[in-house]
Design a protein around this motif. Structure first.
Motif, PDB file in Angstrom:
ATOM      1  N   HIS A  35      42.177  10.296 -19.720  1.00  0.00           N
ATOM      2  CA  HIS A  35      40.838  10.790 -19.427  1.00  0.00           C
ATOM      3  C   HIS A  35      40.533  10.589 -17.945  1.00  0.00           C
ATOM      4  O   HIS A  35      40.689   9.496 -17.404  1.00  0.00           O
ATOM      5  CB  HIS A  35      39.804  10.056 -20.285  1.00  0.00           C
ATOM      6  N   PHE A  36      40.078  11.666 -17.294  1.00  0.00           N
ATOM      7  CA  PHE A  36      39.646  11.615 -15.904  1.00  0.00           C
ATOM      8  C   PHE A  36      38.357  12.401 -15.793  1.00  0.00           C
ATOM      9  O   PHE A  36      38.215  13.470 -16.386  1.00  0.00           O
ATOM     10  CB  PHE A  36      40.709  12.233 -14.970  1.00  0.00           C
ATOM     11  N   ALA A  37      37.412  11.863 -15.034  1.00  0.00           N
ATOM     12  CA  ALA A  37      36.146  12.567 -14.813  1.00  0.00           C
ATOM     13  C   ALA A  37      35.592  12.158 -13.451  1.00  0.00           C
ATOM     14  O   ALA A  37      35.971  11.126 -12.894  1.00  0.00           O
ATOM     15  CB  ALA A  37      35.146  12.226 -15.911  1.00  0.00           C
ATOM     16  N   ARG A  38      34.692  12.980 -12.952  1.00  0.00           N
ATOM     17  CA  ARG A  38      33.958  12.663 -11.726  1.00  0.00           C
ATOM     18  C   ARG A  38      32.510  12.415 -12.126  1.00  0.00           C
ATOM     19  O   ARG A  38      31.914  13.240 -12.807  1.00  0.00           O
ATOM     20  CB  ARG A  38      34.029  13.831 -10.734  1.00  0.00           C
ATOM     21  N   TRP A  39      31.980  11.274 -11.719  1.00  0.00           N
ATOM     22  CA  TRP A  39      30.601  10.912 -12.014  1.00  0.00           C
ATOM     23  C   TRP A  39      29.824  10.755 -10.708  1.00  0.00           C
ATOM     24  O   TRP A  39      30.396  10.358  -9.691  1.00  0.00           O
ATOM     25  CB  TRP A  39      30.552   9.574 -12.727  1.00  0.00           C
ATOM     26  N   PRO A  40      28.534  11.004 -10.752  1.00  0.00           N
ATOM     27  CA  PRO A  40      27.733  10.734  -9.555  1.00  0.00           C
ATOM     28  C   PRO A  40      27.614   9.218  -9.342  1.00  0.00           C
ATOM     29  O   PRO A  40      27.634   8.451 -10.297  1.00  0.00           O
ATOM     30  CB  PRO A  40      26.371  11.346  -9.883  1.00  0.00           C
ATOM     31  N   THR A  41      27.530   8.826  -8.090  1.00  0.00           N
ATOM     32  CA  THR A  41      27.364   7.406  -7.782  1.00  0.00           C
ATOM     33  C   THR A  41      25.965   7.164  -7.233  1.00  0.00           C
ATOM     34  O   THR A  41      25.271   8.091  -6.831  1.00  0.00           O
ATOM     35  CB  THR A  41      28.411   6.918  -6.759  1.00  0.00           C
ATOM     36  N   ARG A  42      25.572   5.895  -7.234  1.00  0.00           N
ATOM     37  CA  ARG A  42      24.277   5.480  -6.700  1.00  0.00           C
ATOM     38  C   ARG A  42      24.475   4.967  -5.272  1.00  0.00           C
ATOM     39  O   ARG A  42      25.539   4.449  -4.945  1.00  0.00           O
ATOM     40  CB  ARG A  42      23.691   4.340  -7.536  1.00  0.00           C
ATOM     41  N   ASP A  43      23.451   5.086  -4.469  1.00  0.00           N
ATOM     42  CA  ASP A  43      23.486   4.499  -3.130  1.00  0.00           C
ATOM     43  C   ASP A  43      23.164   3.016  -3.247  1.00  0.00           C
ATOM     44  O   ASP A  43      22.023   2.635  -3.493  1.00  0.00           O
ATOM     45  CB  ASP A  43      22.474   5.190  -2.210  1.00  0.00           C
ATOM     46  N   LEU A  44      24.205   2.213  -3.117  1.00  0.00           N
ATOM     47  CA  LEU A  44      24.066   0.761  -3.178  1.00  0.00           C
ATOM     48  C   LEU A  44      24.637   0.152  -1.910  1.00  0.00           C
ATOM     49  O   LEU A  44      25.573   0.710  -1.324  1.00  0.00           O
ATOM     50  CB  LEU A  44      24.830   0.203  -4.390  1.00  0.00           C
ATOM     51  N   PRO A  45      24.132  -0.983  -1.499  1.00  0.00           N
ATOM     52  CA  PRO A  45      24.709  -1.647  -0.328  1.00  0.00           C
ATOM     53  C   PRO A  45      26.168  -2.020  -0.585  1.00  0.00           C
ATOM     54  O   PRO A  45      26.546  -2.329  -1.719  1.00  0.00           O
ATOM     55  CB  PRO A  45      23.861  -2.911  -0.160  1.00  0.00           C
ATOM     56  N   THR A  46      26.983  -2.000   0.452  1.00  0.00           N
ATOM     57  CA  THR A  46      28.391  -2.361   0.325  1.00  0.00           C
ATOM     58  C   THR A  46      28.542  -3.747  -0.288  1.00  0.00           C
ATOM     59  O   THR A  46      29.451  -3.984  -1.087  1.00  0.00           O
ATOM     60  CB  THR A  46      29.091  -2.322   1.705  1.00  0.00           C
ATOM     61  N   ALA A  47      27.653  -4.648   0.032  1.00  0.00           N
ATOM     62  CA  ALA A  47      27.726  -6.020  -0.471  1.00  0.00           C
ATOM     63  C   ALA A  47      26.907  -6.226  -1.748  1.00  0.00           C
ATOM     64  O   ALA A  47      26.586  -7.366  -2.101  1.00  0.00           O
ATOM     65  CB  ALA A  47      27.256  -6.986   0.606  1.00  0.00           C
ATOM     66  N   ALA A  48      26.585  -5.152  -2.477  1.00  0.00           N
ATOM     67  CA  ALA A  48      25.808  -5.285  -3.717  1.00  0.00           C
ATOM     68  C   ALA A  48      26.529  -6.230  -4.679  1.00  0.00           C
ATOM     69  O   ALA A  48      27.758  -6.201  -4.798  1.00  0.00           O
ATOM     70  CB  ALA A  48      25.609  -3.924  -4.367  1.00  0.00           C
ATOM     71  N   SER A  49      25.756  -7.050  -5.365  1.00  0.00           N
ATOM     72  CA  SER A  49      26.334  -7.999  -6.313  1.00  0.00           C
ATOM     73  C   SER A  49      26.845  -7.271  -7.555  1.00  0.00           C
ATOM     74  O   SER A  49      26.450  -6.133  -7.840  1.00  0.00           O
ATOM     75  CB  SER A  49      25.283  -9.027  -6.733  1.00  0.00           C
ATOM     76  N   SER A  50      27.699  -7.943  -8.296  1.00  0.00           N
ATOM     77  CA  SER A  50      28.203  -7.385  -9.552  1.00  0.00           C
ATOM     78  C   SER A  50      27.055  -7.069 -10.496  1.00  0.00           C
ATOM     79  O   SER A  50      27.047  -6.007 -11.137  1.00  0.00           O
ATOM     80  CB  SER A  50      29.173  -8.361 -10.227  1.00  0.00           C
ATOM     81  N   ASP A  51      26.088  -7.966 -10.579  1.00  0.00           N
ATOM     82  CA  ASP A  51      24.938  -7.730 -11.452  1.00  0.00           C
ATOM     83  C   ASP A  51      24.148  -6.491 -11.025  1.00  0.00           C
ATOM     84  O   ASP A  51      23.714  -5.709 -11.868  1.00  0.00           O
ATOM     85  CB  ASP A  51      24.014  -8.953 -11.476  1.00  0.00           C
ATOM     86  N   ALA A  52      23.970  -6.311  -9.720  1.00  0.00           N
ATOM     87  CA  ALA A  52      23.238  -5.139  -9.221  1.00  0.00           C
ATOM     88  C   ALA A  52      23.995  -3.855  -9.539  1.00  0.00           C
ATOM     89  O   ALA A  52      23.390  -2.842  -9.925  1.00  0.00           O
ATOM     90  CB  ALA A  52      22.999  -5.269  -7.717  1.00  0.00           C
ATOM     91  N   ILE A  53      25.311  -3.880  -9.397  1.00  0.00           N
ATOM     92  CA  ILE A  53      26.124  -2.703  -9.697  1.00  0.00           C
ATOM     93  C   ILE A  53      26.068  -2.381 -11.189  1.00  0.00           C
ATOM     94  O   ILE A  53      25.844  -1.231 -11.580  1.00  0.00           O
ATOM     95  CB  ILE A  53      27.577  -2.899  -9.218  1.00  0.00           C
ATOM     96  N   LEU A  54      26.251  -3.395 -12.024  1.00  0.00           N
ATOM     97  CA  LEU A  54      26.195  -3.166 -13.477  1.00  0.00           C
ATOM     98  C   LEU A  54      24.813  -2.699 -13.908  1.00  0.00           C
ATOM     99  O   LEU A  54      24.687  -1.850 -14.796  1.00  0.00           O
ATOM    100  CB  LEU A  54      26.617  -4.422 -14.236  1.00  0.00           C
TER     101      LEU A  54
END
Length: 186
Positions: A35-54
């Motif tokens: 399975h391969f797909a392209r999803w949109p991403t969010r604008d997050l800081p490069t140093a965003a924490s794991s919790d912020a990304i999740l």
């Protein structure tokens, strides 16, 4: 640029096919059960924490958990200034299999998945926006390159996380590495 390069075991130095169009990559891999797909991403800081990304991708992660039965999700991130980058790269460079699907969604950066399917090796350069699910039992390896820069969400059915069984096949050493394939596409 996301790129799928296909090699045959008889000549691993020469690509048989190269595809850069996402829908065609999706079709080629789907025929192989990947399975391969392209999803949109969010604008997050490069140093965003794991919790912020999740948290930013909570809806997508929950949908994948419901759809495919995943139990846990985490974030893996590596940058070129990491003191153990060479050891981390080496850990994933040998062909292995898993007893569960290996799912990665690239939030930032890129990495190269190699899939050993029959007599061919499919090298998929994944980048930001790419989701790949390598089914359990498929021989594969991952190359993050000598100067890694990536952040991925990983999903697991096994709460223990990443568990690999190495095949002992040396094919991974015979296929062009990240430096050759990623360098040719950027």
């Amino acid at each position: 640029m996301t790129t799928l390069t296909v090699f045959h075991e008889d000549d691993l130095s020469k690509a048989q096919m190269e595809v850069t169009e996402p829908q065609q990559i999706e079709r080629v891999l789907k025929e192989k059960g990947v399975h391969f797909a392209r999803w949109p991403t969010r604008d997050l800081p490069t140093a965003a924490s794991s919790d912020a990304i999740l948290s930013a991708y909570a809806g997508e992660v929950e949908r994948l958990k419901q759809q495919w039965g995943f139990q846990t999700a985490d974030v893996v991130s590596l940058s070129a200034d990491h003191p153990d980058k060479a050891a981390f790269r080496q850990k994933f460079l040998d062909e292995h299999v898993h007893s569960e699907d290996e799912v990665r969604f690239f939030v930032r950066g890129q990495g190269l998945f190699y899939l050993h399917l029959g007599e061919q090796v499919y090298a998929l350069l994944c980048e930001k926006n790419d989701l790949i699910s390598v089914p359990e039992g498929i021989r594969h390896w991952f190359d993050m390159g000598p100067e890694p820069e990536f952040t991925c969400i990983r999903l697991f059915t096994n709460p223990e996380g990443w568990v690999a069984s190495f095949t002992g096949d040396d094919i991974a050493a015979k296929v062009p590495r990240y430096e050759a394939l990623a360098g040719a596409t950027t």
